[in-house]
Scaffold this motif. Structure first.
Motif, PDB file in Angstrom:
ATOM      1  N   VAL A   1      33.197 -24.412  -0.144  1.00 46.88           N
ATOM      2  CA  VAL A   1      31.953 -23.824   0.345  1.00 46.88           C
ATOM      3  C   VAL A   1      31.929 -22.352  -0.055  1.00 46.88           C
ATOM      4  O   VAL A   1      32.913 -21.631   0.152  1.00 46.88           O
ATOM      5  CB  VAL A   1      31.842 -23.937   1.881  1.00 46.88           C
ATOM      6  N   ILE A   2      30.822 -21.913  -0.630  1.00 51.60           N
ATOM      7  CA  ILE A   2      30.669 -20.506  -1.007  1.00 51.60           C
ATOM      8  C   ILE A   2      29.339 -19.994  -0.460  1.00 51.60           C
ATOM      9  O   ILE A   2      28.279 -20.535  -0.779  1.00 51.60           O
ATOM     10  CB  ILE A   2      30.704 -20.310  -2.538  1.00 51.60           C
ATOM     11  N   HIS A   3      29.416 -18.970   0.375  1.00 48.39           N
ATOM     12  CA  HIS A   3      28.207 -18.285   0.845  1.00 48.39           C
ATOM     13  C   HIS A   3      27.863 -17.204  -0.180  1.00 48.39           C
ATOM     14  O   HIS A   3      28.654 -16.298  -0.435  1.00 48.39           O
ATOM     15  CB  HIS A   3      28.441 -17.650   2.218  1.00 48.39           C
ATOM     16  N   THR A   4      26.670 -17.296  -0.756  1.00 48.67           N
ATOM     17  CA  THR A   4      26.283 -16.402  -1.843  1.00 48.67           C
ATOM     18  C   THR A   4      24.925 -15.771  -1.585  1.00 48.67           C
ATOM     19  O   THR A   4      24.100 -16.327  -0.852  1.00 48.67           O
ATOM     20  CB  THR A   4      26.239 -17.159  -3.185  1.00 48.67           C
ATOM     21  N   HIS A   5      24.697 -14.622  -2.191  1.00 43.21           N
ATOM     22  CA  HIS A   5      23.364 -14.008  -2.195  1.00 43.21           C
ATOM     23  C   HIS A   5      22.744 -14.099  -3.578  1.00 43.21           C
ATOM     24  O   HIS A   5      21.874 -13.300  -3.940  1.00 43.21           O
ATOM     25  CB  HIS A   5      23.429 -12.552  -1.747  1.00 43.21           C
ATOM     26  N   SER A   6      23.182 -15.074  -4.348  1.00 44.73           N
ATOM     27  CA  SER A   6      22.736 -15.249  -5.726  1.00 44.73           C
ATOM     28  C   SER A   6      21.217 -15.308  -5.838  1.00 44.73           C
ATOM     29  O   SER A   6      20.537 -15.893  -5.002  1.00 44.73           O
ATOM     30  CB  SER A   6      23.334 -16.544  -6.298  1.00 44.73           C
ATOM     31  N   GLN A   7      20.698 -14.709  -6.915  1.00 41.66           N
ATOM     32  CA  GLN A   7      19.279 -14.822  -7.234  1.00 41.66           C
ATOM     33  C   GLN A   7      18.973 -16.056  -8.080  1.00 41.66           C
ATOM     34  O   GLN A   7      17.803 -16.367  -8.307  1.00 41.66           O
ATOM     35  CB  GLN A   7      18.815 -13.572  -7.992  1.00 41.66           C
ATOM     36  N   CYS A   8      20.008 -16.734  -8.572  1.00 35.28           N
ATOM     37  CA  CYS A   8      19.774 -17.934  -9.383  1.00 35.28           C
ATOM     38  C   CYS A   8      20.906 -18.929  -9.123  1.00 35.28           C
ATOM     39  O   CYS A   8      21.825 -19.079  -9.927  1.00 35.28           O
ATOM     40  CB  CYS A   8      19.654 -17.602 -10.858  1.00 35.28           C
ATOM     41  N   VAL A   9      20.814 -19.579  -7.977  1.00 35.84           N
ATOM     42  CA  VAL A   9      21.880 -20.458  -7.506  1.00 35.84           C
ATOM     43  C   VAL A   9      22.174 -21.587  -8.498  1.00 35.84           C
ATOM     44  O   VAL A   9      23.341 -21.888  -8.781  1.00 35.84           O
ATOM     45  CB  VAL A   9      21.513 -21.030  -6.116  1.00 35.84           C
ATOM     46  N   ASN A  10      21.136 -22.226  -9.022  1.00 36.34           N
ATOM     47  CA  ASN A  10      21.366 -23.382  -9.900  1.00 36.34           C
ATOM     48  C   ASN A  10      22.126 -22.997 -11.167  1.00 36.34           C
ATOM     49  O   ASN A  10      23.050 -23.695 -11.602  1.00 36.34           O
ATOM     50  CB  ASN A  10      20.029 -24.038 -10.265  1.00 36.34           C
ATOM     51  N   LEU A  11      21.735 -21.887 -11.788  1.00 39.44           N
ATOM     52  CA  LEU A  11      22.410 -21.437 -13.008  1.00 39.44           C
ATOM     53  C   LEU A  11      23.873 -21.114 -12.721  1.00 39.44           C
ATOM     54  O   LEU A  11      24.783 -21.525 -13.455  1.00 39.44           O
ATOM     55  CB  LEU A  11      21.706 -20.206 -13.574  1.00 39.44           C
ATOM     56  N   GLN A  12      24.124 -20.388 -11.644  1.00 37.38           N
ATOM     57  CA  GLN A  12      25.485 -19.956 -11.364  1.00 37.38           C
ATOM     58  C   GLN A  12      26.366 -21.100 -10.868  1.00 37.38           C
ATOM     59  O   GLN A  12      27.583 -21.088 -11.098  1.00 37.38           O
ATOM     60  CB  GLN A  12      25.461 -18.796 -10.363  1.00 37.38           C
ATOM     61  N   LEU A  13      25.776 -22.074 -10.226  1.00 37.85           N
ATOM     62  CA  LEU A  13      26.566 -23.236  -9.801  1.00 37.85           C
ATOM     63  C   LEU A  13      27.179 -23.928 -11.008  1.00 37.85           C
ATOM     64  O   LEU A  13      28.346 -24.345 -10.983  1.00 37.85           O
ATOM     65  CB  LEU A  13      25.701 -24.210  -9.003  1.00 37.85           C
ATOM     66  N   GLY A  14      26.423 -24.059 -12.089  1.00 31.09           N
ATOM     67  CA  GLY A  14      26.960 -24.675 -13.291  1.00 31.09           C
ATOM     68  C   GLY A  14      28.134 -23.899 -13.852  1.00 31.09           C
ATOM     69  O   GLY A  14      29.132 -24.480 -14.287  1.00 31.09           O
ATOM     70  N   MET A  15      28.037 -22.566 -13.849  1.00 29.55           N
ATOM     71  CA  MET A  15      29.154 -21.736 -14.316  1.00 29.55           C
ATOM     72  C   MET A  15      30.385 -21.940 -13.444  1.00 29.55           C
ATOM     73  O   MET A  15      31.512 -22.063 -13.945  1.00 29.55           O
ATOM     74  CB  MET A  15      28.758 -20.259 -14.286  1.00 29.55           C
ATOM     75  N   LEU A  16      30.184 -21.986 -12.130  1.00 35.32           N
ATOM     76  CA  LEU A  16      31.305 -22.121 -11.206  1.00 35.32           C
ATOM     77  C   LEU A  16      31.997 -23.475 -11.353  1.00 35.32           C
ATOM     78  O   LEU A  16      33.218 -23.570 -11.221  1.00 35.32           O
ATOM     79  CB  LEU A  16      30.823 -21.928  -9.770  1.00 35.32           C
TER      80      LEU A  16
END
Length: 434
Positions: free
Chosen positions: A206-221
């Motif tokens: 589980v990661i709590h994030t303030h990301s502005q582009c969750v979908n893009l960064q999820l793929g990187m992670l």
């Protein structure tokens, strides 16, 4: 829907931000939470010869260290996948992450960093993009022939064109040239970068994030952690200001790696100093404009060269260069345009997205150039803009067809608000007809 059109509506999430009850990522507290801090490069360019954490691990309160060897997947992040999560060898900018110390409290983690023994050979950096373009310049990216981004193999210039600029310049009565420079800018959001990660009772990360582009960064992670999306609960939260800065991963991969290694909740947050010194910026730009214009104010040719400083990695810079090139001639109809864009690497923090991303960078010099043209011709700066403004069905630089043009109407409204009385011949103009 008609009951909402034209009416001021309260923000659905506004009250909590006003009365202080809103929960941000840094407010998340998990029992037994650990804290991570980064060991960063003290030099702008260099080669790591040795890294010794033996003294760090003996400090009371230090749980352990996360290095590149602890990454279960790819040690790569960034929009173009060229940036190291933790760099084990070839340093490209001052402050680049090398490893993370994890401790029971933040002060212990910070203090432990000074005990890490980092043997690094400092190399000559290059900070100016025009110096970086020279054949004998230090190479920012080891193993590459130069410091230019390649849009295609061997192609380092992105060209966007329409018409024939040489013919256009021959037709012109005047040619006006100018160079325009724009410096580095920082987003400076009130909320610094922060992340909280832990393993839940179902075994998911589980990661709590303030990301502005969750979908893009999820793929990187997923690539970094070597986990499928079903094994990561990436929880987008309230963002305390981003302006493009939180389109990049700065903390989520570090907190996630530490949580995976130590099986404990981990918080990783940047100080304001770290935020200002080491995170991505709106990279610097330089523009060279050459404009051909008739005596009546009609622009017939525009040759634009744009140079964009990407910093040490791609970030969003190559995309920004292309995006800027499409609109660098401004909201004006010009039959002959050639834009040449280059993205240059330097030993500086990465160039990333920022408000008005890559559009305003070209609009500023485009309109300063328009004012210079008006001055050269002795023409009202309003008039030259009205004459050349896009109308419906005009063709733009990348051969896009302009629909719903509104520059003329917008200028009329601006003049009205500013109390400027435009001449009747301009007031009769419309974006609907040329």
């Amino acid at each position: 829907m008609t009951e909402y059109v034209g009416k001021s509506m309260p923000r659905y999430n506004g009250l909590g931000q006003v009365n202080g009850t809103a929960i941000f990522v840094d407010d998340v507290q998990i029992p037994g939470m650990l804290y991570a801090k980064l060991l960063r490069s003290p030099v702008s360019r260099g080669t790591i010869k040795n890294l010794d954490f033996s003294a760090v691990k003996k400090i009371p309160g230090v749980v352990g260290v996360v290095t590149a060897d602890d990454i279960p997947g790819q040690n790569l992040c960034g929009t173009y996948g060229d940036q190291a999560v933790l760099n084990p060898k070839d340093i490209r900018y001052k402050g680049e992450p090398i490893a993370a110390v994890v401790a029971t409290d933040e002060d212990t983690a910070v203090g432990a960093l000074s005990e890490a023994k980092l043997d690094i050979e400092e190399l000559t950096p290059v900070f100016d993009m025009f110096e970086a373009m020279k054949p004998d310049a230090p190479i920012v990216r080891p193993g590459t022939p130069n410091n230019l981004f390649e849009y295609l193999p061997g192609v380092t210039t992105r060209i966007i064109k329409i018409g024939d600029i040489e013919a256009g310049f021959k037709e012109a009565d005047h040619i006006i040239e100018g160079r325009y420079k724009e410096g580095v800018q920082d987003h400076c959001a009130m909320e610094p970068q922060v992340s909280v990660a832990y393993i839940d009772d179902s075994g998911r990360l589980v990661i709590h994030t303030h990301s502005q582009c969750v979908n893009l960064q999820l793929g990187m992670l997923c690539g970094i952690f070597n986990l499928p999306q079903s094994k990561i609960n990436y929880m987008g939260g309230r963002t305390g200001g981003g302006f493009g800065s939180k389109n990049e991963i700065n903390c989520d991969h570090i907190s996630g790696l530490a949580a995976l290694k130590f099986h404990k909740p981990v918080k990783f947050r940047l100080t304001r100093q770290e935020e200002l010194l080491y995170t991505g910026k709106r990279g610097a730009w330089v523009f060279d404009y050459k404009t051909g214009v008739k005596n009546d104010g009609r622009i017939v040719a525009s040759h634009i060269k744009e140079y964009h400083d990407s910093g040490a990695y791609c970030g969003f810079s190559p995309y920004a260069t292309e995006k800027c090139a499409m609109f660098a001639s401004g909201p004006y109809y010009i039959p002959n345009i050639r834009v040449e864009g280059q993205t240059i690497f330097t030993n500086k923090p990465v160039g990333i997205s920022m408000r008005g991303f890559a559009i305003i960078n070209g609009q500023i010099p485009a309109d300063v150039q328009m004012s210079r043209i008006a001055e050269k011709l002795g023409m009202d700066p309003w008039e030259i803009r009205f004459i050349n403004a896009f109308r419906d069905d005009d063709i733009g630089a990348s051969q896009y067809v302009v629909k719903a043009a509104g520059a003329i109407e917008a200028m009329k409204k601006c003049a009205e608000v500013a109390g400027i009385q435009l001449p009747e011949k301009l007031l009769q103009m419309s974006s609907r007809r040329r």
